[in-house]
Design an enzyme around this catalytic site. Structure first.
Site, mmCIF file in Angstrom:
data_model
loop_
_atom_site.group_PDB
_atom_site.id
_atom_site.type_symbol
_atom_site.label_atom_id
_atom_site.label_comp_id
_atom_site.label_asym_id
_atom_site.label_seq_id
_atom_site.Cartn_x
_atom_site.Cartn_y
_atom_site.Cartn_z
ATOM 1 N N ASP A 180 0.850 -1.185 0.000
ATOM 2 C CA ASP A 180 0.000 0.000 0.000
ATOM 3 C C ASP A 180 0.897 1.250 0.000
ATOM 4 O OD1 ASP A 180 -3.168 0.521 0.493
ATOM 5 O OD2 ASP A 180 -2.018 2.062 1.536
ATOM 6 N N TYR A 313 -3.397 10.828 1.422
ATOM 7 C CA TYR A 313 -3.917 10.703 0.060
ATOM 8 C C TYR A 313 -3.834 12.038 -0.682
ATOM 9 C CZ TYR A 313 -5.554 5.985 0.890
ATOM 10 O OH TYR A 313 -5.606 4.636 1.143
ATOM 11 N N HIS A 365 -4.704 -7.880 -0.557
ATOM 12 C CA HIS A 365 -3.990 -6.638 -0.279
ATOM 13 C C HIS A 365 -3.211 -6.666 1.028
ATOM 14 C CE1 HIS A 365 -3.203 -2.377 -0.718
ATOM 15 N NE2 HIS A 365 -3.731 -2.116 0.468
#
Length: 405
Positions: A180, A313, A365
């Site tokens: 990630d 983000y 993930h």
């Protein structure tokens, strides 16, 4: 940089009381018939988890287990232009004197807690495989690390924090593992500190740019080479993510503050927001209710609050579009079929110094949680005797000196 301070999680009783009060007052939306996962987190799941969180889930039990299993510390790390940030991290040394220093770097909605299953495996001492001294930090704004207060805290700063932490711990030369955001951050570390300090990197979220007409031979090969069954499945998974699973990314990378009010004020909102990713981003992994609630609780009780974790983000969105210069240090890649972006391995090899590659039949993930043994096996193989990355950290082969040869 300051000295190391031992750390234990100890959430104040008043925060537990306030959480239960909020859960007691929860209001739920309606739901369309037979919706299941089509519209997001199912109502029945969220109601069940909310009830468990309110009556039955024992945070103190899980808090105690984390404190007992993970040796945790904090220390101040000076970040250029941002001052000192107090950083929380796990640090466990192997009994093998020449163990390889390894930084584990998480992303969102993960945390330092993801290291809990791989920590005893990585630090295990045996003549059969290399051993590691493991550091797993809470990224700034996550877990129990302090969050930056100024704008512009981007991938360079996250990489700086992680690198300076390793150096502060006496690991001037080290390797990394990340998925990630951890994949992007360790990639930046490989570019910025590669060679002198950062010796090799491994990721379970390998991402590479597709061949371009700027490299005619590569582009022609891309056009003429048929995809394998695995590659076709990977492209379909990637397509699903970009068309049906990436709405959260747009929100968090454009207006994180707006979303932050809801996630900070409503534990049920936070639960639903993250639970969706835990289920849809994994490969039929069984999430017990208590495991889910521990992940969510670590965000709810985090030092800076849930909203702080969203800002990465916004600050790093440009870095996902332009990944910059490719690192040249040795790279290892583990491909799991239910990762969010699964691209042909050939693309990765053309732009990176790939010395180890592994393709798995199952897994998603959160590899450290879903497939800890497989992930650790890959990392061990990458640095094992006879591998291209063996002995990449001078004086630290991962084996005791009498069994190195």
């Amino acid at each position: 940089m300051s000295s190391e301070t031992p750390f234990q999680i100890n959430v104040p009783d008043e925060k537990l009381t306030a959480l239960r009060a909020k859960l007691q007052l929860a209001t739920f939306p309606d739901e369309l018939e037979n919706a299941q996962w089509k519209f997001g987190s199912p109502l029945a799941d969220i109601k069940r988890l909310t009830e468990r969180w309110r009556n039955g889930y024992d945070w103190r039990q899980h808090e105690k287990a984390i404190n007992e299993e993970l040796p945790m510390f904090t220390r101040d790390i000076d970040v250029d232009g941002f001052g000192a940030l107090n950083i929380h991290y796990v640090h466990k040394k192997s009994e093998t004197v020449d163990a390889i220093p390894l930084l584990f770097c998480h992303g969102w909605p993960g945390s330092f807690f993801e290291v809990i299953r791989i920590l005893p495996l990585l630090t295990a001492s045996t003549a059969e495989h290399p051993s590691f001294h493991v550091v797993a930090l809470s990224l700034p704004g996550f877990g129990f690390s302090e969050a930056p207060r100024k704008q512009g805290f981007g991938v360079n700063q996250y990489a700086e924090v992680a690198h300076k932490l390793m150096v502060a711990l006496g690991y001037n030369e080290y390797v990394t593992q990340g998925g990630d955001w951890g994949a992007l951050i360790t990639r930046k570390m490989a570019s910025a500190y590669g060679g002198r300090h950062h010796k090799a990197w491994h990721t379970n979220m390998p991402v590479a740019e597709p061949p371009s007409w700027k490299s005619p031979l590569s582009f022609l090969s891309f056009l003429l080479t048929p995809w394998s069954i695995e590659e076709k499945a990977g492209i379909e998974r990637t397509k699903w993510f970009y068309t049906k699973g990436r709405g959260y990314f747009t929100q968090q990378s454009t207006q994180p503050q707006t979303l932050g009010y809801s996630l900070t004020d409503s534990p049920v909102g936070l639960l639903a927001w993250i639970y969706e990713k835990l289920v849809l981003w994994t490969d039929n992994y069984y999430w017990s209710d208590d495991e889910v609630l521990t992940w969510i609780s670590l965000y709810w009780f985090s030092r800076a609050g849930p909203a702080a974790s969203l800002r990465i983000y916004f600050e790093l969105r440009g870095d996902t579009e332009d990944m910059g210069r490719n690192p040249t240090i040795p790279m290892g890649a583990s491909f799991f079929p239910k990762e969010l972006v699964v691209l042909p391995a050939a693309w990765l090899r053309k732009s990176n110094n790939v010395v180890f590659e592994s393709h798995h039949k199952t897994g998603g993930h959160f590899a450290a949680t879903e497939r800890p043994e497989e992930l650790v096996r890959d990392v061990r193989k990458m640095f094992a005797k006879g591998s291209p990355a063996f002995g990449i950290v001078p004086g630290r082969t991962g084996y005791d000196s009498h069994v190195q040869q």
